[in-house]
Structures are given as structure tokens and as C-alpha cells.
Design an enzyme around this catalytic site. Structure first.
Site, PDB file in Angstrom:
ATOM      1  N   SER A  98       1.013  -0.971  -0.120  1.00  0.00           N
ATOM      2  CA  SER A  98       0.006   0.069  -0.115  1.00  0.00           C
ATOM      3  C   SER A  98       0.785   1.164   0.176  1.00  0.00           C
ATOM      4  O   SER A  98       1.601   1.662  -0.827  1.00  0.00           O
ATOM      5  CB  SER A  98      -0.987  -0.002   1.499  1.00  0.00           C
ATOM      6  OG  SER A  98      -1.913   0.965   1.166  1.00  0.00           O
ATOM      7  N   ASP A 237      -2.470   6.292  -3.204  1.00  0.00           N
ATOM      8  CA  ASP A 237      -1.330   5.402  -2.692  1.00  0.00           C
ATOM      9  C   ASP A 237      -0.914   4.509  -3.714  1.00  0.00           C
ATOM     10  O   ASP A 237      -1.079   4.171  -4.903  1.00  0.00           O
ATOM     11  CB  ASP A 237      -1.583   5.060  -1.211  1.00  0.00           C
ATOM     12  CG  ASP A 237      -2.863   4.132  -1.359  1.00  0.00           C
ATOM     13  OD1 ASP A 237      -3.411   3.995  -2.408  1.00  0.00           O
ATOM     14  OD2 ASP A 237      -2.881   3.018  -0.083  1.00  0.00           O
ATOM     15  N   ASP A 239      -1.191   1.352  -3.987  1.00  0.00           N
ATOM     16  CA  ASP A 239      -1.922   0.178  -4.412  1.00  0.00           C
ATOM     17  C   ASP A 239      -3.422   0.968  -5.087  1.00  0.00           C
ATOM     18  O   ASP A 239      -4.413   0.180  -5.440  1.00  0.00           O
ATOM     19  CB  ASP A 239      -2.150  -0.866  -3.743  1.00  0.00           C
ATOM     20  CG  ASP A 239      -2.817  -0.681  -2.372  1.00  0.00           C
ATOM     21  OD1 ASP A 239      -2.770   0.481  -1.875  1.00  0.00           O
ATOM     22  OD2 ASP A 239      -3.202  -1.642  -1.590  1.00  0.00           O
ATOM     23  N   ASP A 241      -5.881   2.284  -3.195  1.00  0.00           N
ATOM     24  CA  ASP A 241      -7.111   1.993  -2.500  1.00  0.00           C
ATOM     25  C   ASP A 241      -7.503   3.162  -1.572  1.00  0.00           C
ATOM     26  O   ASP A 241      -8.272   3.087  -0.703  1.00  0.00           O
ATOM     27  CB  ASP A 241      -7.047   0.709  -1.840  1.00  0.00           C
ATOM     28  CG  ASP A 241      -6.128   0.877  -0.692  1.00  0.00           C
ATOM     29  OD1 ASP A 241      -5.230   1.653  -0.464  1.00  0.00           O
ATOM     30  OD2 ASP A 241      -6.079  -0.210   0.239  1.00  0.00           O
TER      31      ASP A 241
END
Length: 444
Positions: A98, A237, A239, A241
Site C-alpha cells: 500500500s 497511494d 495500490d 485503494d
């Protein structure tokens, strides 16, 4: 040995804490517990250099357990979740850390219905990982196969374009892709939806993910929006999400403001089911005041978007999220999705019929907060110390409805997190430092 699974899967420094052996063990465990011969597990990764190594080891473990592996390559976590929920898969695994630095990586296990697996499943997976070598392998004629599939990304893209409709058409938007998973989809997606896009940090090299970029470092996006007089900007960010927005003046619009803007718009058009917004204990009290002033209710949960989703399902809520930018629109997703959140935020701004993003964000008050990290040895037993517990209770009584106090142990460090929130900065600063001094005196 501590628990492998944290609040968001397994994370650690790749090759040190998060090794190929551990990824292989997780693959065997997932194959044994959630999948098996004749079933498939969908796998995705972000742009970290260590991703290929971990995916290879994970896939080896899964196929040894008899599971087929469908690799999506570099995708966002929401794309992996969308694929897991909409395809014929036994489970999904996302290889990503992340917003963490490039040296880190992580493993998130997703159930067949697109949700992060619960604590009981994680505990069983951890038990199996620790004895992975003893798990039976599949006979040669039942060993799983590895194949690649790009169609899941196309379906996810159509899912987002359907959500966007015409809302983005003509807007001048800046995107910070954090040199992460959003780099390969976000600029083209927003352009296809009709926006004029200026993208930065969209050239991943394996080692630059999140480095002075993205939702944790939005300064470059703020400057970009101001210098180019853009309508707004969106920072993802690693990834993708989570989302942090930037208004037309270059000011940050955090997850609380995003949720507030969207919740008030949904309340106005009757789609904020049961009048409920779900947020964590970290969300600012100003958000709660804004929702209650509109006749709604804010339900708070522990930190973690899994807790948010569970509370949303229990209460029937359609919207929930975290101050950090994980926002869940439950009618369209089961997880935080930075790109979907950006789309829904634009739709809320358009629906307001005039006010800019900055003006709408200004309608969500933000109470002063003081947060201190108190270095203590006995972080988990603070409630058992009568002097400290009494001091917290007395401070809460002093603040009354004007503020609140949140005490919680760090999940990774020998520290006690002390957050005091209220109308007066001088008062909450005094309370926070008094509690910090007492904690260090009583809990060490």
C-alpha cells in the site's frame, strides 16, 4: 514470534521479514484452506521490485496445493478485489504494501466475495503457514496451472467508467499516481471519461513507489494544481485503494472532508441509507457535527477498513471510510477505491451546482486535535492503572460534549497513542501533555 497478520494483511521488509518462503507458505495455506484442485486463485501486485519474487513464490505454493493461479500482473488492490468478487475464484491475493516505502511489501488475502478475510481465517492461515512443509502436495496430474488474464482489468475499467458517466467531462484534473499501481490505468481512465489530465509520478521503476509522491506526500500535486490552475487534483497511494484530494487553491481535502461532502450530497438526494455514515475513531469530530447537523448519524469503528465495512453491513449504510482516504461506496465496492472515490467526489461537486471543491470542503468543520506518542512499556494495560484511567476519565468529564479523548496502544511500537480533540487548542494541548507525562510516569 508475533502474529503474522496485522490490520491489513502480512507486511514487512521484502526478503527480510517477508521472504519467498513465507509467500510460498501462504500459497500452500490458501490452497489448502480456501481453494484446492480444480479451483482458481486470482493474484495481483503493485509496482515494487520485490513483487515478481513474491508472486512467483506465492504461485508455486498455490499450484503445489493444486490451485490454478490467474495472474493479473500489476493492478490496483480495488481491481484485484473486483476481479475476485466478480469471477469464479476461490480467493484472491494482492501482493502490495500500500502506502509503505519501496523496500516493504505485503500479502493481502481476499475472500471469494471480495472482502478481506476475517480474523478466524487469518488465524487458521497462520497456523497452516507455520506447518506449510507438512501440508500434503498434489499428485503430479493435479498440480495447478499458472495463466495470465488481462480481461479483468478491462472489466474493472468499464466498472469505473460506468460510475463516472459524464461527470468528469471538461474538468482539468491533476493526478499523482505515486509511481504505483494507478500509473497504468488512472491517466487513461480519467481521460477516457472526458477530463483533461495532467499526471505526475506515473513512471514506476520498482523502487520509486510512494517516494515523495502520492497520498502521503501530496506536495507536488498541490503545486501542480496551483501552477496550472487546475480544477482539482487526486493523489493515490501505491495500490490506489485510498485518495487524498486537492482543491482548486491547492489545499488538501482529506478522507473526512471527502466523506462529508459525499455524505451531505447523498443525504440531500435520499441515498444516504438510514442517514448513516460509518467512520473510525480517528475521524475528526467536525465531521460528526456536520453529519448530525444534517439530521444524520455517525457510527464509529476501530481503525481499519475491514471494521468499517462490517459496521456498514450491520447498519445498512451505503457510505463509510477513514480519515486516511480509504472510502467505501458499498453499492459499488467492498473496499476502499481511490479512483472510484475521486469519481464520486466529482459527482458530488457537480451535483452541488456551483460551489467549488474547496468551498464544499470548507463546510465540513475540523476541530483542533493534538496527538502524542507516549513511549511506555505497558501500553496494553493502561486501563488497569487506576491513576491514569482516572485522569483520562476526569479529562473527558472536563471536555464534555466539546471534545473527546482517544487512547490506544500502537500495534507495532511500545507506545501509547494519545489523541485529544476539542474546540480550544490551548485546552486540549494542556490535557494531552498532562496525560503523556502521567503515562510515562505510571506505565513504565
Amino acid at each position: 514470534m508475533g502474529r503474522l497478520f496485522g490490520t491489513d494483511g502480512i507486511r514487512g521488509v521484502a526478503g527480510v521479514d517477508l521472504t519467498a518462503d513465507l509467500a510460498n507458505g501462504l500459497g500452500r495455506a490458501v490452497g489448502h484452506l480456501l481453494s484446492g484442485p480444480g479451483r482458481s486463485v486470482v493474484v495481483g501486485q503493485d509496482t515494487r521490485q520485490s513483487g515478481d519474487m513474491l508472486v512467483a513464490a506465492l504461485s508455486e505454493g498455490l499450484t503445489a496445493a493444486g490451485s490454478d493461479v490467474v495472474s493479473l500482473g500489476v493492478v490496483t488492490t480495488p481491481c484485484l478485489v473486483h476481479a475476485a468478487a466478480s469471477g469464479d475464484y476461490a480467493a484472491g491475493v494482492m501482493v502490495s504494501a500500500s502506502h509503505n516505502p519501496p523496500a516493504d511489501n505485503g500479502l493481502k488475502v481476499i475472500s471469494a466475495d471480495g472482502r478481506k478475510v476475517d480474523d478466524a481465517v487469518e488465524d487458521e492461515l497462520e497456523r497452516l503457514i507455520l506447518r506449510a512443509e507438512a501440508l500434503p502436495g498434489s499428485p503430479e496430474d493435479q498440480v495447478g496451472e499458472l495463466r495470465h488474464d488481462s480481461s479483468a482489468v478491462a472489466r474493472y475499467r468499464e466498472h469505473l467508467l460506468d460510475a463516472a458517466g459524464e461527470a468528469l467531462r471538461g474538468l482539468r484534473i491533476g493526478l499523482d499516481c505515486a509511481n504505483g499501481s494507478a500509473s497504468g490505468i488512472a491517466p487513461q481512465l480519467f481521460g477516457s471519461a472526458g477530463a483533461v489530465v495532467t499526471a505526475i509520478h506515473a513512471e514506476p521503476d520498482g523502487m520509486n513507489i510512494n517516494v515523495d509522491a502520492g497520498s502521503t506526500h501530496p506536495e507536488a500535486l498541490q503545486a501542480l494544481v496551483c501552477e496550472n490552475r487546475l480544477d482539482m487534483g487526486f493523489a493515490f497511494d501505491g495500490d490506489a485503494d485510498r485518495l487524498i484530494a486537492v482543491d482548486e487553491r491547492g489545499e488538501l481535502v482529506d478522507g473526512d472532508a471527502v466523506m462529508g461532502i459525499c455524505a451531505l450530497r447523498m443525504a440531500a438526494d435520499g441515498t444516504l441509507r438510514n442517514g448513516i455514515l460509518v467512520a473510525t475513531v480517528m475521524s475528526n469530530g467536525g465531521l460528526q457535527r456536520a453529519i448530525e447537523a444534517a439530521g444524520g448519524q455517525l457510527i464509529r469503528t476501530p481503525v481499519g477498513d475491514r471494521h468499517v465495512l462490517e459496521a456498514m453491513e450491520r447498519s445498512g449504510a451505503a457510505l463509510g471510510g477513514e480519515q486516511s482516504g480509504h472510502v467505501i461506496f458499498r453499492d459499488r465496492a467492498t473496499t476502499g477505491d481511490g479512483m472510484l472515490t475521486a469519481i464520486e467526489l466529482v459527482k458530488a461537486v457537480r451535483a452541488a451546482g456551483g460551489p467549488s471543491l474547496g468551498e464544499l470542503a470548507g463546510r465540513i468543520p475540523k476541530l483542533p486535535q493534538v496527538m502524542l506518542n507516549s513511549a511506555v512499556r505497558h501500553k496494553d494495560s493502561w486501563e488497569l492503572d487506576p491513576s491514569f484511567a482516572a485522569a483520562v476519565a476526569e479529562a473527558e468529564k472536563r471536555l464534555g460534549e466539546r471534545g473527546r479523548i482517544l487512547i490506544r496502544p500502537s500495534g507495532t511500537e511500545p507506545r501509547l497513542r494519545i489523541m485529544v480533540e476539542g474546540d480550544r487548542l490551548d485546552e486540549i494541548t494542556e490535557i494531552a501533555h498532562a496525560l503523556d507525562e502521567l503515562a510515562q510516569a505510571r506505565l513504565n
